[in-house]
Enzyme design. Structure first.
Site, PDB file in Angstrom:
ATOM      1  N   LYS A   1      -8.104 -26.853 -87.510  1.00 47.85           N
ATOM      2  CA  LYS A   1      -9.097 -27.466 -86.638  1.00 47.85           C
ATOM      3  C   LYS A   1     -10.501 -26.928 -86.942  1.00 47.85           C
ATOM      4  CE  LYS A   1      -5.914 -28.223 -82.764  1.00 47.85           C
ATOM      5  NZ  LYS A   1      -5.661 -27.871 -81.342  1.00 47.85           N
TER       6      LYS A   1
ATOM      7  N   PHE B   1      -8.071 -33.532 -70.168  1.00 44.78           N
ATOM      8  CA  PHE B   1      -8.722 -32.777 -71.245  1.00 44.78           C
ATOM      9  C   PHE B   1      -9.099 -33.637 -72.451  1.00 44.78           C
ATOM     10  CE2 PHE B   1      -4.121 -32.381 -72.090  1.00 44.78           C
ATOM     11  CZ  PHE B   1      -4.054 -32.824 -73.412  1.00 44.78           C
TER      12      PHE B   1
ATOM     13  N   ARG C   1       5.936 -24.565 -86.213  1.00 44.18           N
ATOM     14  CA  ARG C   1       5.687 -24.260 -84.806  1.00 44.18           C
ATOM     15  C   ARG C   1       5.837 -22.759 -84.548  1.00 44.18           C
ATOM     16  NH1 ARG C   1       2.927 -27.966 -82.254  1.00 44.18           N
ATOM     17  NH2 ARG C   1       3.662 -27.084 -80.316  1.00 44.18           N
TER      18      ARG C   1
ATOM     19  N   THR D   1       0.528 -22.662 -77.903  1.00 44.83           N
ATOM     20  CA  THR D   1      -0.718 -23.434 -77.853  1.00 44.83           C
ATOM     21  C   THR D   1      -1.894 -22.592 -77.376  1.00 44.83           C
ATOM     22  OG1 THR D   1       0.522 -25.468 -77.444  1.00 44.83           O
ATOM     23  CG2 THR D   1      -1.806 -25.481 -76.843  1.00 44.83           C
TER      24      THR D   1
ATOM     25  N   ARG E   1      -2.302 -18.688 -84.481  1.00 46.13           N
ATOM     26  CA  ARG E   1      -3.175 -18.846 -83.310  1.00 46.13           C
ATOM     27  C   ARG E   1      -3.621 -17.503 -82.748  1.00 46.13           C
ATOM     28  NH1 ARG E   1       0.046 -24.073 -80.966  1.00 46.13           N
ATOM     29  NH2 ARG E   1      -1.288 -25.639 -81.964  1.00 46.13           N
TER      30      ARG E   1
ATOM     31  N   ASN F   1      -7.677 -23.382 -80.730  1.00 46.98           N
ATOM     32  CA  ASN F   1      -6.526 -22.580 -81.141  1.00 46.98           C
ATOM     33  C   ASN F   1      -6.266 -22.658 -82.641  1.00 46.98           C
ATOM     34  OD1 ASN F   1      -5.401 -25.128 -81.366  1.00 46.98           O
ATOM     35  ND2 ASN F   1      -4.013 -24.879 -79.635  1.00 46.98           N
TER      36      ASN F   1
ATOM     37  N   HIS G   1      -3.395 -27.422 -85.571  1.00 48.63           N
ATOM     38  CA  HIS G   1      -2.564 -28.434 -84.917  1.00 48.63           C
ATOM     39  C   HIS G   1      -1.206 -28.404 -85.590  1.00 48.63           C
ATOM     40  CE1 HIS G   1      -1.225 -32.332 -83.369  1.00 48.63           C
ATOM     41  NE2 HIS G   1      -0.794 -32.559 -84.595  1.00 48.63           N
TER      42      HIS G   1
END
EC number: 2.7.4.6
Length: 144
Positions: A3, A51, A79, A85, A99, A109, A112
């Site tokens: 991100k 959000f 994951r 998250t 993260r 964070n 994705h």
């Protein structure tokens, strides 16, 4: 996907190293700047959530690095590698996760991650139109 905060924070190469060391192959990658329309379409499933406007603003605040990763059990392993998250929680419960390394909170964070194989397939096709369904479905591994 790395991100905007991951790209602007100069974490891109470090994240890619972590990814490769975890046994993933980076099959495709593309640095791109999302516009409002593209970010809204990508996160459409969240459009009714409070959000959503903030998410779109954040995802258009700088470039992102979109990657197709390949590995057996790619989605679940990714994951695990990225952690929870909420980056603040990740720093406590998963201190070696991506993260925890570079995230700030539940939105900023750093990365994705697709939440399922079907989401991964949809998200890959969203950015890489040249990938056809059979390329993913017939492989002996997952991709995200």
């Amino acid at each position: 996907m790395i991100k905007p905060d991951g790209v602007s924070g100069n974490y891109t190469e470090e994240i890619k190293t972590i990814v490769v060391e975890a046994g993933f192959n980076i099959v495709k990658e593309m640095l791109t700047q999302l516009d409002k329309e593209t970010a809204s379409a990508f996160y459409e499933e969240h459009s009714s959530r409070s959000f959503f406007p903030h998410l779109v603003t954040y995802m258009t605040s700088g470039p992102v690095l979109v990657m197709v990763l390949e590995k057996r059990n790619a989605v679940s392993d990714w994951r695990d590698l990225i952690g929870p998250t909420d980056a603040e929680k990740a720093k406590i419960s998963h201190p070696h996760s991506i993260r925890a390394l570079c995230g700030k909170n539940s939105q900023k964070n750093c990365v994705h991650g697709s939440d399922s194989t079907s989401s991964a397939e949809r998200e890959i096709k969203f950015f890489f139109k040249d990938v056809v369904s059979g390329d993913i479905a017939t492989q002996q591994h997952d991709e995200l």
